[in-house]
Design an enzyme around this catalytic site. Structure first.
Site, PDB file in Angstrom:
ATOM      1  N   GLY A 256       0.829  -1.192   0.000  1.00  0.00           N
ATOM      2  CA  GLY A 256       0.000   0.000   0.000  1.00  0.00           C
ATOM      3  C   GLY A 256       0.866   1.245   0.000  1.00  0.00           C
ATOM      4  O   GLY A 256       2.001   1.216   0.477  1.00  0.00           O
TER       5      GLY A 256
ATOM      6  N   GLN B 144       2.700  10.108   1.413  1.00  0.00           N
ATOM      7  CA  GLN B 144       4.005   9.466   1.641  1.00  0.00           C
ATOM      8  C   GLN B 144       5.035   9.845   0.590  1.00  0.00           C
ATOM      9  O   GLN B 144       6.230   9.640   0.781  1.00  0.00           O
ATOM     10  CB  GLN B 144       3.868   7.934   1.661  1.00  0.00           C
ATOM     11  CG  GLN B 144       3.164   7.403   2.898  1.00  0.00           C
ATOM     12  CD  GLN B 144       3.102   5.890   2.875  1.00  0.00           C
ATOM     13  OE1 GLN B 144       2.218   5.316   2.252  1.00  0.00           O
ATOM     14  NE2 GLN B 144       4.033   5.241   3.532  1.00  0.00           N
TER      15      GLN B 144
ATOM     16  N   CYS C 125       5.252  -0.405   7.272  1.00  0.00           N
ATOM     17  CA  CYS C 125       4.907   0.828   6.564  1.00  0.00           C
ATOM     18  C   CYS C 125       6.153   1.290   5.817  1.00  0.00           C
ATOM     19  O   CYS C 125       7.249   1.283   6.387  1.00  0.00           O
ATOM     20  CB  CYS C 125       4.475   1.899   7.559  1.00  0.00           C
ATOM     21  SG  CYS C 125       4.082   3.487   6.794  1.00  0.00           S
TER      22      CYS C 125
ATOM     23  N   HIS D  46      -4.988   1.312   7.254  1.00  0.00           N
ATOM     24  CA  HIS D  46      -3.634   1.857   7.418  1.00  0.00           C
ATOM     25  C   HIS D  46      -3.414   3.023   6.444  1.00  0.00           C
ATOM     26  O   HIS D  46      -2.947   4.099   6.833  1.00  0.00           O
ATOM     27  CB  HIS D  46      -2.610   0.740   7.174  1.00  0.00           C
ATOM     28  CG  HIS D  46      -1.184   1.186   7.242  1.00  0.00           C
ATOM     29  ND1 HIS D  46      -0.308   0.764   8.220  1.00  0.00           N
ATOM     30  CD2 HIS D  46      -0.465   2.035   6.451  1.00  0.00           C
ATOM     31  CE1 HIS D  46       0.866   1.344   8.025  1.00  0.00           C
ATOM     32  NE2 HIS D  46       0.806   2.108   6.954  1.00  0.00           N
ATOM     33  N   GLU D  47      -3.759   2.809   5.176  1.00  0.00           N
ATOM     34  CA  GLU D  47      -3.522   3.847   4.167  1.00  0.00           C
ATOM     35  C   GLU D  47      -4.444   5.039   4.378  1.00  0.00           C
ATOM     36  O   GLU D  47      -4.044   6.190   4.179  1.00  0.00           O
ATOM     37  CB  GLU D  47      -3.699   3.277   2.750  1.00  0.00           C
ATOM     38  CG  GLU D  47      -2.748   2.147   2.391  1.00  0.00           C
ATOM     39  CD  GLU D  47      -1.289   2.448   2.689  1.00  0.00           C
ATOM     40  OE1 GLU D  47      -0.866   3.619   2.596  1.00  0.00           O
ATOM     41  OE2 GLU D  47      -0.561   1.494   3.042  1.00  0.00           O
TER      42      GLU D  47
ATOM     43  N   HIS E 109      -3.060   7.573   6.674  1.00  0.00           N
ATOM     44  CA  HIS E 109      -2.060   8.475   6.082  1.00  0.00           C
ATOM     45  C   HIS E 109      -2.710   9.742   5.510  1.00  0.00           C
ATOM     46  O   HIS E 109      -2.106  10.817   5.526  1.00  0.00           O
ATOM     47  CB  HIS E 109      -1.305   7.782   4.944  1.00  0.00           C
ATOM     48  CG  HIS E 109      -0.178   6.898   5.384  1.00  0.00           C
ATOM     49  ND1 HIS E 109       0.942   7.382   6.028  1.00  0.00           N
ATOM     50  CD2 HIS E 109       0.026   5.563   5.254  1.00  0.00           C
ATOM     51  CE1 HIS E 109       1.777   6.369   6.279  1.00  0.00           C
ATOM     52  NE2 HIS E 109       1.245   5.252   5.821  1.00  0.00           N
TER      53      HIS E 109
HETATM   54 CO    CO Z   1       2.088   3.348   5.876  1.00  0.00          CO
END
Ligand code: CO
Length: 173
Positions: A46, A51, A94, A136-137, A140
């Site tokens: 992912g 990021q 991650c 999780h994504e 972000h």
């Molecule tokens: Co991550």
């Protein structure tokens, strides 16, 4: 397509929430292609736009990476997790925390509404690794990171381990 560099914790840009995507033109297509190239090169399952320093509500996941089966790239733009149920603990990694694996509690099953790269809306209800990756994504996009889910002790240890890798932080101490 270009492999972009991935920001690493504690880079402050990882804390910036993503803006809503309103333009589904060629620039967005290029960004999605770059993100896929970057995620597969890492490799990871992912990647969220913040990021790579692009503060947009956009992430991609492919939980079939590494399997023999064909890959399963999914694009989530302006996503909202509208429902979650159950609880599951999973050891997550991650790309912004290289080498780290930490157990995080997530919803076992989620329902998400989002748009694809062409601006078409879709709804997905899922569980397993895909549901974990989506949560999780999605974090972000709100400037929230894996480390925020840990106990104060685990958080301190992970922060220290990551800071050691970063010369800028060492210099500041
Ligand atoms: Co991550």
């Amino acid at each position: 397509m270009t492999v972009r560099s991935i920001l690493q914790y504690p880079d402050k840009r990882l804390r910036i929430a993503g803006k809503k995507v309103t333009n589904f033109g060629p620039e967005l297509q290029k960004l999605v292609a770059d993100m896929a190239e970057t995620m597969y090169a890492a490799p990871g399952v992912g990647l969220a736009a913040p990021q790579i320093g692009e503060s947009y509500q956009l992430f991609i996941v492919d939980v079939a990476v590494g399997d023999e089966e064909p890959s399963d790239l999914r694009v989530f733009i302006n996503p909202k997790i509208v429902h979650g149920e159950g609880e599951v603990a999973f050891e997550e990694g991650c790309l912004s925390f290289p080498g780290a694996r930490e157990e995080v509690l997530r919803k076992e099953r989620v329902k998400v509404v989002a748009q694809n790269e062409y601006g078409e809306s879709f709804e997905l209800e899922t569980d397993g690794l895909l549901a974990i990756a989506i949560q999780h994504e999605n974090d972000h996009l709100n400037g929230r990171l894996m480390i925020d889910h840990l106990s104060p002790l685990r958080r301190r240890l992970l922060h220290r381990a990551m800071a050691k890798r970063s010369p800028a932080i060492q210099a500041a101490q």
